[in-house]
Design a protein around this motif. Structure first.
Motif, PDB file in Angstrom:
ATOM      1  N   UNK A 203       2.107  12.372  18.837  1.00 18.10           N
ATOM      2  CA  UNK A 203       1.170  11.314  19.233  1.00 18.10           C
ATOM      3  C   UNK A 203       0.151  11.792  20.259  1.00 18.10           C
ATOM      4  N   UNK A 204       0.578  12.632  21.196  1.00 16.63           N
ATOM      5  CA  UNK A 204      -0.311  13.015  22.293  1.00 16.63           C
ATOM      6  C   UNK A 204      -0.982  14.370  22.093  1.00 16.63           C
ATOM      7  N   UNK A 205      -0.214  15.377  21.750  1.00 12.08           N
ATOM      8  CA  UNK A 205      -0.739  16.737  21.572  1.00 12.08           C
ATOM      9  C   UNK A 205      -0.161  17.297  20.277  1.00 12.08           C
ATOM     10  N   UNK A 206      -0.753  16.954  19.148  1.00 11.40           N
ATOM     11  CA  UNK A 206      -0.137  17.287  17.861  1.00 11.40           C
ATOM     12  C   UNK A 206      -0.294  18.748  17.430  1.00 11.40           C
ATOM     13  N   UNK A 207      -1.224  19.474  18.052  1.00  8.75           N
ATOM     14  CA  UNK A 207      -1.456  20.855  17.626  1.00  8.75           C
ATOM     15  C   UNK A 207      -1.796  21.686  18.863  1.00  8.75           C
ATOM     16  N   UNK A 208      -0.773  22.350  19.409  1.00  3.11           N
ATOM     17  CA  UNK A 208      -0.937  23.062  20.671  1.00  3.11           C
ATOM     18  C   UNK A 208      -1.391  24.506  20.498  1.00  3.11           C
ATOM     19  N   UNK A 209      -2.331  24.733  19.606  1.00  5.36           N
ATOM     20  CA  UNK A 209      -2.948  26.051  19.513  1.00  5.36           C
ATOM     21  C   UNK A 209      -3.928  26.189  20.672  1.00  5.36           C
TER      22      UNK A 209
END
Length: 237
Positions: A203-209
């Motif tokens: 919900x908040x940070x779906x893709x931490x690349x």
């Protein structure tokens, strides 16, 4: 490295230099010193599937609003000595030079190869390769989108974009010492915030690349922008 603070929907303006870097300095009297303009061509070296080209222009060529001819630049073929050093150090060729940044003293340049995950260290004055390191392979991939040097020259933060890792190279530019500190690697896909929440959250940070690990003036905080939105504030030391 440890996560200090996580922002859910954080917005941050980041002035990142993708292909064009101007290395300049100003004297104490306010007069301009000589400067150079560095431009990286991300294309492979002609005839190869790796490398690229660095173009270095003398700043005087731009005086009075002039635009120098493309062939007026000093060119460095990154498919030559630089690629040979990367093969020697890592067993692989560097592919697609993407961002170039300088240490505070502007004695060294750091070239991040986004496709292969290499970080090439160049002697800025001689244009010669000094060292070559490579980011960590992860289940989601390996890249080096950007490599940001600390203000005090003690480390470099590497955004391993597809690997979803923030990595650190411990550095001593005066001694040409560069060590990939794997114990300092922060896995942004599996880490937890100080509150115990997941760093990567649907919900908040779906893709931490990680995209750009921008450092504050003290070098004690890194503001890591994320491909999927949001931001992590990290203690890089």
């Amino acid at each position: 490295m440890t996560t200090k603070l996580c922002g859910g929907h954080c917005l941050m303006r980041v002035a990142s230099l993708l292909l064009l870097v101007i290395a300049s300095a100003t004297s104490a009297a306010g007069g301009r010193k000589p400067y150079e303009v560095w431009i990286i061509d991300q294309s492979d070296t002609r005839g190869l599937d790796h490398g690229g080209t660095l173009h270095v222009f003398d700043g005087k060529m731009f005086k009075g609003g002039r635009v120098p001819a493309a062939d007026a630049a000093e060119t460095v073929d990154l498919g030559g000595a630089a690629s040979a050093l990367c093969r020697e150090k890592t067993g692989a060729n560097p592919v697609r030079p993407h961002m170039v940044l300088f240490n505070k003293e502007q004695t060294h340049a750091l070239v991040a190869f986004v496709a292969s995950g290499h970080v090439l260290v160049l002697d800025a004055g001689k244009r010669t390769p000094v060292d070559c390191l490579r980011s960590t392979q992860s289940p989601t991939g390996r890249q080096a989108h950007a490599a940001f040097p600390a203000p005090d020259g003690s480390y470099v933060l590497v955004a391993n974009q597809n690997g979803k890792r923030l990595e650190r190279i411990d550095t001593d530019f005066s001694a040409n010492r560069f060590v990939h500190n794997t114990a300092a690697t922060l896995d942004l896909a599996t880490c937890a915030t100080p509150s115990g929440a997941a760093c990567q959250d649907a919900a908040l940070r779906p893709d931490n690349a990680p995209i750009c690990p921008v450092l504050d003036a003290s070098g004690n905080l890194a503001f890591v922008t994320l491909r999927g939105g949001g931001m992590l504030v990290v203690d890089p030391r």
